[in-house]
Scaffold this motif. Structure first.
Motif, mmCIF file in Angstrom:
data_model
loop_
_atom_site.group_PDB
_atom_site.id
_atom_site.type_symbol
_atom_site.label_atom_id
_atom_site.label_comp_id
_atom_site.label_asym_id
_atom_site.label_seq_id
_atom_site.Cartn_x
_atom_site.Cartn_y
_atom_site.Cartn_z
ATOM 1 N N LEU A 98 -23.084 24.156 9.215
ATOM 2 C CA LEU A 98 -22.792 23.828 10.607
ATOM 3 C C LEU A 98 -23.596 22.627 11.106
ATOM 4 C CD1 LEU A 98 -22.684 27.416 12.117
ATOM 5 C CD2 LEU A 98 -20.751 25.955 11.509
ATOM 6 N N GLY A 99 -24.522 22.139 10.281
ATOM 7 C CA GLY A 99 -25.354 21.012 10.691
ATOM 8 C C GLY A 99 -26.425 21.413 11.682
ATOM 9 N N LYS A 100 -26.820 22.670 11.657
ATOM 10 C CA LYS A 100 -27.784 23.180 12.635
ATOM 11 C C LYS A 100 -29.043 23.717 11.968
ATOM 12 C CE LYS A 100 -24.402 24.671 16.049
ATOM 13 N NZ LYS A 100 -23.943 25.795 16.853
ATOM 14 N N SER A 101 -29.436 23.127 10.850
ATOM 15 C CA SER A 101 -30.627 23.659 10.194
ATOM 16 C C SER A 101 -31.836 23.437 11.080
ATOM 17 C CB SER A 101 -30.837 23.009 8.827
ATOM 18 O OG SER A 101 -31.303 21.701 8.981
ATOM 19 N N VAL A 102 -32.798 24.295 10.957
ATOM 20 C CA VAL A 102 -34.002 24.251 11.782
ATOM 21 C C VAL A 102 -34.717 22.917 11.608
ATOM 22 C CG1 VAL A 102 -36.241 25.324 12.172
ATOM 23 C CG2 VAL A 102 -34.243 26.748 11.738
ATOM 24 N N GLU A 106 -35.587 20.354 14.596
ATOM 25 C CA GLU A 106 -36.961 19.960 14.894
ATOM 26 C C GLU A 106 -37.112 18.451 14.868
ATOM 27 O OE1 GLU A 106 -39.463 22.008 12.125
ATOM 28 O OE2 GLU A 106 -39.291 23.919 13.174
ATOM 29 N N LEU A 107 -36.497 17.809 13.891
ATOM 30 C CA LEU A 107 -36.567 16.357 13.796
ATOM 31 C C LEU A 107 -35.898 15.708 15.000
ATOM 32 C CD1 LEU A 107 -37.419 13.908 12.154
ATOM 33 C CD2 LEU A 107 -35.244 14.057 10.927
ATOM 34 N N ALA A 108 -34.758 16.234 15.420
ATOM 35 C CA ALA A 108 -34.073 15.688 16.594
ATOM 36 C C ALA A 108 -34.938 15.839 17.841
ATOM 37 C CB ALA A 108 -32.724 16.394 16.795
ATOM 38 N N LEU A 109 -35.601 16.994 17.992
ATOM 39 C CA LEU A 109 -36.486 17.194 19.147
ATOM 40 C C LEU A 109 -37.667 16.230 19.121
ATOM 41 C CD1 LEU A 109 -36.529 21.090 19.381
ATOM 42 C CD2 LEU A 109 -35.467 19.496 20.980
ATOM 43 N N LYS A 110 -38.233 16.003 17.953
ATOM 44 C CA LYS A 110 -39.354 15.080 17.845
ATOM 45 C C LYS A 110 -38.926 13.651 18.157
ATOM 46 C CE LYS A 110 -42.154 17.831 14.738
ATOM 47 N NZ LYS A 110 -42.798 17.944 13.442
ATOM 48 N N LYS A 111 -37.736 13.282 17.734
ATOM 49 C CA LYS A 111 -37.229 11.941 18.059
ATOM 50 C C LYS A 111 -37.025 11.796 19.557
ATOM 51 C CE LYS A 111 -34.947 10.851 13.690
ATOM 52 N NZ LYS A 111 -33.655 10.622 13.028
ATOM 53 N N GLN A 112 -36.486 12.836 20.205
ATOM 54 C CA GLN A 112 -36.317 12.798 21.658
ATOM 55 C C GLN A 112 -37.660 12.667 22.354
ATOM 56 O OE1 GLN A 112 -34.176 16.362 22.644
ATOM 57 N NE2 GLN A 112 -32.183 15.514 22.076
ATOM 58 N N GLU A 137 -45.708 10.382 13.463
ATOM 59 C CA GLU A 137 -45.822 11.847 13.382
ATOM 60 C C GLU A 137 -44.538 12.453 12.852
ATOM 61 O OE1 GLU A 137 -47.072 13.852 16.963
ATOM 62 O OE2 GLU A 137 -48.342 12.149 17.508
ATOM 63 N N VAL A 138 -43.406 11.952 13.355
ATOM 64 C CA VAL A 138 -42.099 12.474 12.925
ATOM 65 C C VAL A 138 -41.921 12.242 11.440
ATOM 66 C CG1 VAL A 138 -39.615 12.089 13.101
ATOM 67 C CG2 VAL A 138 -40.988 12.246 15.170
ATOM 68 N N ASP A 141 -44.204 14.571 9.417
ATOM 69 C CA ASP A 141 -43.732 15.956 9.437
ATOM 70 C C ASP A 141 -42.447 16.127 8.649
ATOM 71 O OD1 ASP A 141 -44.757 16.677 12.856
ATOM 72 O OD2 ASP A 141 -45.889 16.608 10.993
ATOM 73 N N GLY A 142 -41.657 15.060 8.503
ATOM 74 C CA GLY A 142 -40.380 15.154 7.799
ATOM 75 C C GLY A 142 -40.541 15.258 6.293
ATOM 76 N N ASP A 143 -41.730 14.972 5.752
ATOM 77 C CA ASP A 143 -41.942 15.019 4.299
ATOM 78 C C ASP A 143 -41.996 16.408 3.765
ATOM 79 O OD1 ASP A 143 -41.962 12.300 4.098
ATOM 80 O OD2 ASP A 143 -44.115 12.123 4.368
#
Length: 143
Positions: A98-102, A106-112, A137-138, A141-143
């Protein structure tokens, strides 16, 4: 260890020998790609076939439209039922589909947050610095 003595680096081979080996590798790669493509086509064919009668009755009970009752829907149903029974890996897989993985959320929230921080600065230099700090930071954390 004895086989390591047989290995000859490409830079120690003649140009003709290296070309021949490269050609053999290209041919093998083409065969592997065709085999994978053929397998994918076969899988797509099987998934598109109508579901078996017993699966169709279960899908009908779940409210699935008869036009959607194929083997792909049977797999979706199985994944759904596994997640509903508590299988967290099945739930994670559904979220991925669904493209809704946690992790993505989280990455989308950090970018916002990075954009918000950058926009809240008073001068351009502060905004750029803040944006770059948050972006770092993003990425960390993405690694």
């Amino acid at each position: 260890m004895a086989n390591e003595k047989n290995l000859v680096p490409f830079d120690e081979r003649s140009e003709k020998e290296a070309r021949e080996l490269g050609q053999k590798g290209g041919i093998a790669s083409g065969k592997a790609r065709r085999r994978k493509k053929n397998l994918k086509q076969k899988m797509q064919l099987l998934l598109s076939l109508p579901a078996a009668d017993n699966d169709q009755s279960e899908l009908a009970t779940m409210g699935v439209d008869p036009e959607d009752m194929d083997n792909e829907m049977v797999l979706v149903k199985a994944l759904f039922l596994a997640a509903a029974a508590g299988d967290t890996r099945a739930f994670d897989r559904i979220q991925d589909v669904l493209g809704k993985s946690v992790a993505r959320e989280e990455l989308a929230l950090k970018k916002q947050e990075a954009k918000r921080r950058a926009a809240s600065g008073t001068d351009t230099e502060n905004r750029i610095g803040s944006y770059l700090d948050t972006l770092a930071e993003v990425l960390k954390d993405g690694d």
